[in-house]
Design a protein around this motif. Structure first.
Motif, PDB file in Angstrom:
ATOM      1  N   THR A 298       0.834  -1.209   0.000  1.00  0.00           N
ATOM      2  CA  THR A 298       0.000   0.000   0.000  1.00  0.00           C
ATOM      3  C   THR A 298       0.859   1.245   0.000  1.00  0.00           C
ATOM      4  O   THR A 298       0.594   2.194  -0.735  1.00  0.00           O
ATOM      5  CB  THR A 298      -0.970  -0.001   1.204  1.00  0.00           C
TER       6      THR A 298
ATOM      7  N   ILE B 160       0.976   4.184  -2.826  1.00  0.00           N
ATOM      8  CA  ILE B 160       0.844   5.594  -2.441  1.00  0.00           C
ATOM      9  C   ILE B 160       2.049   6.385  -2.943  1.00  0.00           C
ATOM     10  O   ILE B 160       1.893   7.455  -3.542  1.00  0.00           O
ATOM     11  CB  ILE B 160       0.676   5.717  -0.910  1.00  0.00           C
TER      12      ILE B 160
ATOM     13  N   VAL C 257      -4.623  14.153  -0.239  1.00  0.00           N
ATOM     14  CA  VAL C 257      -4.797  12.843   0.377  1.00  0.00           C
ATOM     15  C   VAL C 257      -5.944  12.088  -0.287  1.00  0.00           C
ATOM     16  O   VAL C 257      -5.837  10.896  -0.563  1.00  0.00           O
ATOM     17  CB  VAL C 257      -5.038  12.968   1.898  1.00  0.00           C
TER      18      VAL C 257
ATOM     19  N   ALA D 237      -5.581   8.516  -2.056  1.00  0.00           N
ATOM     20  CA  ALA D 237      -6.360   7.356  -1.615  1.00  0.00           C
ATOM     21  C   ALA D 237      -7.094   6.715  -2.780  1.00  0.00           C
ATOM     22  O   ALA D 237      -7.096   5.483  -2.925  1.00  0.00           O
ATOM     23  CB  ALA D 237      -7.338   7.771  -0.520  1.00  0.00           C
TER      24      ALA D 237
ATOM     25  N   THR E 293      -7.349   2.776  -1.669  1.00  0.00           N
ATOM     26  CA  THR E 293      -7.438   2.592  -0.227  1.00  0.00           C
ATOM     27  C   THR E 293      -8.295   3.715   0.354  1.00  0.00           C
ATOM     28  O   THR E 293      -8.669   4.645  -0.357  1.00  0.00           O
ATOM     29  CB  THR E 293      -6.029   2.556   0.407  1.00  0.00           C
ATOM     30  N   SER E 294      -8.599   3.640   1.627  1.00  0.00           N
ATOM     31  CA  SER E 294      -9.395   4.689   2.273  1.00  0.00           C
ATOM     32  C   SER E 294      -8.525   5.905   2.580  1.00  0.00           C
ATOM     33  O   SER E 294      -7.295   5.802   2.641  1.00  0.00           O
ATOM     34  CB  SER E 294      -9.999   4.159   3.576  1.00  0.00           C
ATOM     35  N   ARG E 295      -9.169   7.035   2.779  1.00  0.00           N
ATOM     36  CA  ARG E 295      -8.425   8.242   3.166  1.00  0.00           C
ATOM     37  C   ARG E 295      -7.710   8.027   4.492  1.00  0.00           C
ATOM     38  O   ARG E 295      -6.582   8.466   4.664  1.00  0.00           O
ATOM     39  CB  ARG E 295      -9.368   9.445   3.286  1.00  0.00           C
TER      40      ARG E 295
ATOM     41  N   ASN F 227      -6.601   5.199   5.803  1.00  0.00           N
ATOM     42  CA  ASN F 227      -5.439   4.341   5.597  1.00  0.00           C
ATOM     43  C   ASN F 227      -4.329   5.088   4.860  1.00  0.00           C
ATOM     44  O   ASN F 227      -3.154   4.985   5.227  1.00  0.00           O
ATOM     45  CB  ASN F 227      -5.867   3.087   4.821  1.00  0.00           C
ATOM     46  N   ALA F 228      -4.701   5.843   3.827  1.00  0.00           N
ATOM     47  CA  ALA F 228      -3.702   6.626   3.090  1.00  0.00           C
ATOM     48  C   ALA F 228      -3.014   7.620   4.020  1.00  0.00           C
ATOM     49  O   ALA F 228      -1.791   7.762   3.984  1.00  0.00           O
ATOM     50  CB  ALA F 228      -4.356   7.350   1.917  1.00  0.00           C
ATOM     51  N   SER F 229      -3.793   8.298   4.859  1.00  0.00           N
ATOM     52  CA  SER F 229      -3.213   9.273   5.793  1.00  0.00           C
ATOM     53  C   SER F 229      -2.222   8.623   6.737  1.00  0.00           C
ATOM     54  O   SER F 229      -1.155   9.179   7.018  1.00  0.00           O
ATOM     55  CB  SER F 229      -4.317   9.971   6.593  1.00  0.00           C
TER      56      SER F 229
END
Length: 101
Positions: A20, A24, A36, A40, A45-47, A49-51
């Motif tokens: 992941t 990113i 962000v 994502a 992926t979710s925001r 998780n990305a954050s």
């Protein structure tokens, strides 16, 4: 290599050891400064998780952030990152091509 260099390299490679985080980082390398939410979406992926992953990449010095209002944008912080990605991908393509012959 000195001990501090080995330790720092191991930490950097550990950051790059997560698929992941690689998606990113690839998004940030390819698109330049990006929010962000867009990261994502591109990285699938979710925001949240990305954050979390972006936070780790920022602590490791690979990306840096800029806030504009409520939006946070990320960009590559280390100029060697795009070249490192190019080297790795070229190596993988060469190995894959050799294996298929």
């Amino acid at each position: 290599m000195e001990d501090w260099e080995i330790a720092a390299a191991a930490q950097r490679f550990a950051l790059l050891g997560d698929p992941t985080r690689l998606r990113i980082l690839h998004t940030v390398v390819e698109r330049g400064e990006i929010s962000v939410g867009a990261i994502a979406a591109d990285a699938r992926t979710s925001r949240f998780n990305a954050s979390a992953h972006l936070g780790r990449l920022a602590l490791g010095g690979l990306v840096e952030r800029r806030r504009e209002g409520s939006t946070v944008y990320y960009r590559v912080a280390d100029a060697s990152v795009p070249r490192l990605c190019e080297i790795m991908c070229a190596s993988l393509r060469t190995r894959r091509a050799a294996a298929s012959v």
